[in-house]
Design a protein around this motif. Structure first.
Motif, short mmCIF file in Angstrom:
data_model
loop_
_atom_site.label_atom_id
_atom_site.label_comp_id
_atom_site.label_asym_id
_atom_site.label_seq_id
_atom_site.Cartn_x
_atom_site.Cartn_y
_atom_site.Cartn_z
N VAL A 71 44.99 26.97 29.69
CA VAL A 71 45.98 25.89 29.68
C VAL A 71 47.28 26.38 29.02
CG1 VAL A 71 46.52 23.62 28.68
CG2 VAL A 71 44.30 24.02 29.75
N ALA A 72 47.16 27.09 27.90
CA ALA A 72 48.35 27.61 27.21
C ALA A 72 49.12 28.58 28.09
CB ALA A 72 47.95 28.27 25.90
N LEU A 73 48.40 29.44 28.81
CA LEU A 73 49.05 30.39 29.71
C LEU A 73 49.78 29.65 30.83
CD1 LEU A 73 49.64 33.27 30.65
CD2 LEU A 73 47.45 33.22 31.86
N ASN A 74 49.12 28.67 31.43
CA ASN A 74 49.76 27.91 32.51
C ASN A 74 51.01 27.19 32.03
OD1 ASN A 74 48.06 28.64 34.59
ND2 ASN A 74 46.60 26.99 34.17
N GLU A 75 50.95 26.64 30.82
CA GLU A 75 52.13 25.95 30.27
C GLU A 75 53.27 26.94 30.04
OE1 GLU A 75 50.68 24.03 26.76
OE2 GLU A 75 49.82 22.35 27.88
N THR A 76 52.94 28.13 29.53
CA THR A 76 53.97 29.14 29.29
C THR A 76 54.59 29.59 30.60
OG1 THR A 76 52.78 29.88 27.33
CG2 THR A 76 54.42 31.39 28.22
N LEU A 77 53.78 29.85 31.60
CA LEU A 77 54.30 30.27 32.90
C LEU A 77 55.16 29.19 33.54
CD1 LEU A 77 51.20 32.16 34.38
CD2 LEU A 77 53.30 33.15 33.45
N ALA A 78 54.77 27.94 33.37
CA ALA A 78 55.55 26.83 33.92
C ALA A 78 56.89 26.70 33.21
CB ALA A 78 54.77 25.52 33.82
N ALA A 79 56.93 27.08 31.93
CA ALA A 79 58.17 26.97 31.15
C ALA A 79 59.13 28.12 31.43
CB ALA A 79 57.83 26.92 29.66
N PRO A 85 62.76 29.84 36.45
CA PRO A 85 62.37 30.27 37.81
C PRO A 85 63.29 31.35 38.39
CG PRO A 85 63.37 28.07 37.87
CD PRO A 85 63.25 28.46 36.43
N GLY A 86 64.36 31.66 37.70
CA GLY A 86 65.30 32.64 38.21
C GLY A 86 65.02 34.05 37.71
N ARG A 87 66.09 34.81 37.61
CA ARG A 87 66.00 36.22 37.26
C ARG A 87 65.38 36.44 35.89
NH1 ARG A 87 71.49 39.65 36.72
NH2 ARG A 87 71.73 38.30 34.94
N SER A 88 65.73 35.64 34.88
CA SER A 88 65.22 35.88 33.54
C SER A 88 63.70 35.70 33.47
CB SER A 88 65.92 34.99 32.51
OG SER A 88 65.80 33.64 32.85
N GLY A 89 63.18 34.73 34.21
CA GLY A 89 61.72 34.55 34.27
C GLY A 89 61.05 35.73 34.93
N ASP A 90 61.68 36.24 36.00
CA ASP A 90 61.13 37.42 36.69
C ASP A 90 61.15 38.64 35.77
OD1 ASP A 90 60.74 35.93 38.94
OD2 ASP A 90 62.52 36.66 40.00
N VAL A 91 62.22 38.78 34.99
CA VAL A 91 62.34 39.93 34.08
C VAL A 91 61.20 39.91 33.07
CG1 VAL A 91 63.72 40.91 32.21
CG2 VAL A 91 64.81 40.31 34.36
N VAL A 92 60.94 38.74 32.46
CA VAL A 92 59.86 38.64 31.47
C VAL A 92 58.52 38.95 32.12
CG1 VAL A 92 58.61 37.04 29.96
CG2 VAL A 92 61.10 37.05 29.98
N ARG A 126 63.76 31.67 24.07
CA ARG A 126 63.76 30.32 24.65
C ARG A 126 62.33 29.79 24.75
NH1 ARG A 126 63.07 27.45 28.95
NH2 ARG A 126 62.48 29.13 30.33
N LEU A 127 61.39 30.65 25.16
CA LEU A 127 59.99 30.24 25.29
C LEU A 127 59.38 29.93 23.92
CD1 LEU A 127 58.60 32.73 27.96
CD2 LEU A 127 58.82 30.25 28.19
#
Length: 168
Positions: free
Chosen positions: A113-121, A124-131, A164-165
């Motif tokens: 659940v914690a992983l899913n919440e982190t991924l949802a947070a 959705p753009g470039r910065s999420g892809d970079v992480v 941010r996360l």
């Protein structure tokens, strides 16, 4: 003395046991010279006593008791080394990653659940892809090449998104 090897212990003469016990200090010293540490020394001593007692019928009084028990202990020690070498030659070696995977516990529902919440947070753009790419082990160079930016800018984007996360 025409007895079979491994004859019952109750047929072994009491004098044999008494002679063996008199040589315990010698066997302990010899075990110390033939082994590497205290545990191996004690194991060798015990195994040798068991071997001598189970093969008492092969002792010839004309050969000398001291020499016979010394040879028995050397035989037990040599067999132990031979078994150890065979074991190390035939046992597969396992990489650190496989060894860790064998002892790791699977994630529980709370972790999922914690992983899913982190991924949802994640953005959705470039910065999420970079992480995500960095988490998967991609290098700064490869990520920078994909987005047409430098390594330092990739590192900055990653750090900003992680902060941010953490705050979320």
């Amino acid at each position: 003395m025409a007895h079979a090897i491994n004859a019952p212990a109750d047929t072994r003469p009491a004098e044999f046991d008494a002679r063996l016990m008199n040589y315990f200090p010698h066997l302990r010293r010899l075990a110390g010279r033939l082994s590497n540490n205290k545990t191996e020394q004690e194991d060798l001593f015990q195994d040798s006593i068991a071997y001598v007692l189970s093969h008492w019928t092969s002792f010839r009084p004309d050969g000398g008791f001291y020499n016979w028990i010394t040879l028995c202990m050397r035989h037990v020690a040599q067999n132990g080394r031979r078994k150890s070498q065979l074991r190390s030659r035939h046992m597969p070696t396992v990489s650190d990653e496989r060894a860790m995977a064998a002892v790791m516990t699977p994630p529980n529902q709370t972790d999922a659940v914690a992983l899913n919440e982190t991924l949802a947070a994640l953005d959705p753009g470039r910065s999420g892809d970079v992480v995500m790419m960095r988490a998967m082990g991609e290098t700064l160079d490869v990520i920078g090449t994909k987005y047409g930016i430098g390594k330092e800018r990739v590192r900055q984007i990653e750090e900003k998104e992680r902060n941010r996360l953490r705050a979320a």
